[in-house]
Design an enzyme around this catalytic site. Structure first.
Site, PDB file in Angstrom:
ATOM      1  N   ASP A  18       0.863  -1.178   0.000  1.00 40.10           N
ATOM      2  CA  ASP A  18       0.000   0.000   0.000  1.00 40.10           C
ATOM      3  C   ASP A  18       0.908   1.239   0.000  1.00 40.10           C
ATOM      4  O   ASP A  18       2.120   1.134   0.232  1.00 40.10           O
ATOM      5  CB  ASP A  18      -0.877  -0.047   1.251  1.00 40.10           C
ATOM      6  N   ASP A  20      -0.218   5.123   1.167  1.00 35.85           N
ATOM      7  CA  ASP A  20      -0.453   6.027   2.299  1.00 35.85           C
ATOM      8  C   ASP A  20      -0.538   5.251   3.611  1.00 35.85           C
ATOM      9  O   ASP A  20      -1.336   4.324   3.746  1.00 35.85           O
ATOM     10  CB  ASP A  20      -1.748   6.808   2.087  1.00 35.85           C
ATOM     11  N   ASP A 180      -1.766  -1.173   5.905  1.00 35.86           N
ATOM     12  CA  ASP A 180      -1.985  -0.633   7.243  1.00 35.86           C
ATOM     13  C   ASP A 180      -3.457  -0.552   7.621  1.00 35.86           C
ATOM     14  O   ASP A 180      -3.790   0.055   8.642  1.00 35.86           O
ATOM     15  CB  ASP A 180      -1.368   0.778   7.346  1.00 35.86           C
TER      16      ASP A 180
END
Length: 233
Positions: A18, A20, A180
């Protein structure tokens, strides 16, 4: 390191990341963009922690959440207009305040030297994603870069992950997702691949509660954690 669900672990041929909250901390730039948009409507600014809680789901969802938090929720054509106005503002706030998360360059180098194919999958638009990756010199590590506007459905749908793996020539069972958030878990599960979550990102739910196969304190811990799991398998 926490291991979840008791699933067997195999060394992956490819790792998808990922963006961000995983490779970059972009919350300050996103806050600046949101507040510039709100100011154009004479609305009060939002705090960094407020905007951070809104990240995930793409820029359109961020705009929708920002106006709702400002007490002026938008629907229909008004929301579409705000999204159009956000586009140039967002492009001005891609790298000025954004920083790499700890250990990114060393970890990507480690996996590259160990022969792992790597890709990036994000709900952020493709051109903005590439600009950020170019700014930080990360494109050389990535054999696939898939933004949210390159697929029909954003994460937690598996579309971006499957497209990236197709570009890398790797099957889902030979790959690993690193993110995250719950969207990363959902996308990985839908794609049929294991998933690692990192603490310190943007999830508003404790990452231990999201059903990942592995939870690490930071990206720096990932190589050694993966090795321990492989040795124990």
């Amino acid at each position: 390191m926490n291991v979840g669900a008791g699933r067997p672990f195999r060394s992956p041929k490819a790792i998808l990341f990922d963006l961000d909250g995983t490779l970059v901390d972009s919350a300050a730039d996103l806050t600046a963009a949101v507040n510039e948009l709100l100011a154009s409507r004479d609305l009060p600014a939002l705090r960094l922690d407020q905007v951070k809680a809104m990240i995930g789901g793409g820029i359109r969802k961020l705009v929708e959440r920002a106006f709702a938090a400002s007490g002026t929720p938008l629907l229909g054509s008004a929301l579409e207009e705000a999204n159009r106005d956000m586009a140039p503002i967002y492009r001005r706030h891609l790298t000025g305040l954004t920083r790499l998360m700890p250990g990114v360059r060393e970890v990507l180098t480690h996996f590259h030297l160990n022969g792992k194919a790597m890709g990036l999958v994000t709900n952020k638009p493709q051109l903005a994603t590439r600009e950020i990756l170019l700014h930080f010199g990360l494109t050389e590590y990535l054999g696939a870069i898939v933004g949210g506007d390159a697929v029909t459905y954003l994460k937690p749908a598996p579309d971006a992950l499957l497209l990236a793996l197709d570009q890398l020539g790797v099957e889902p069972y030979d790959a690993l997702m690193v993110g995250d958030s719950g969207a990363d878990v959902g996308a990985a599960r839908a794609a049929g691949m294991p998933v690692v979550l990192l603490r310190g990102g943007y999830s508003q739910i404790p990452v231990e509660d999201l059903g990942a196969d592995l939870v690490c304190d930071s990206l720096r811990d990932l190589p050694s954690a993966m090795q321990r799991l492989q040795d124990a398998a």
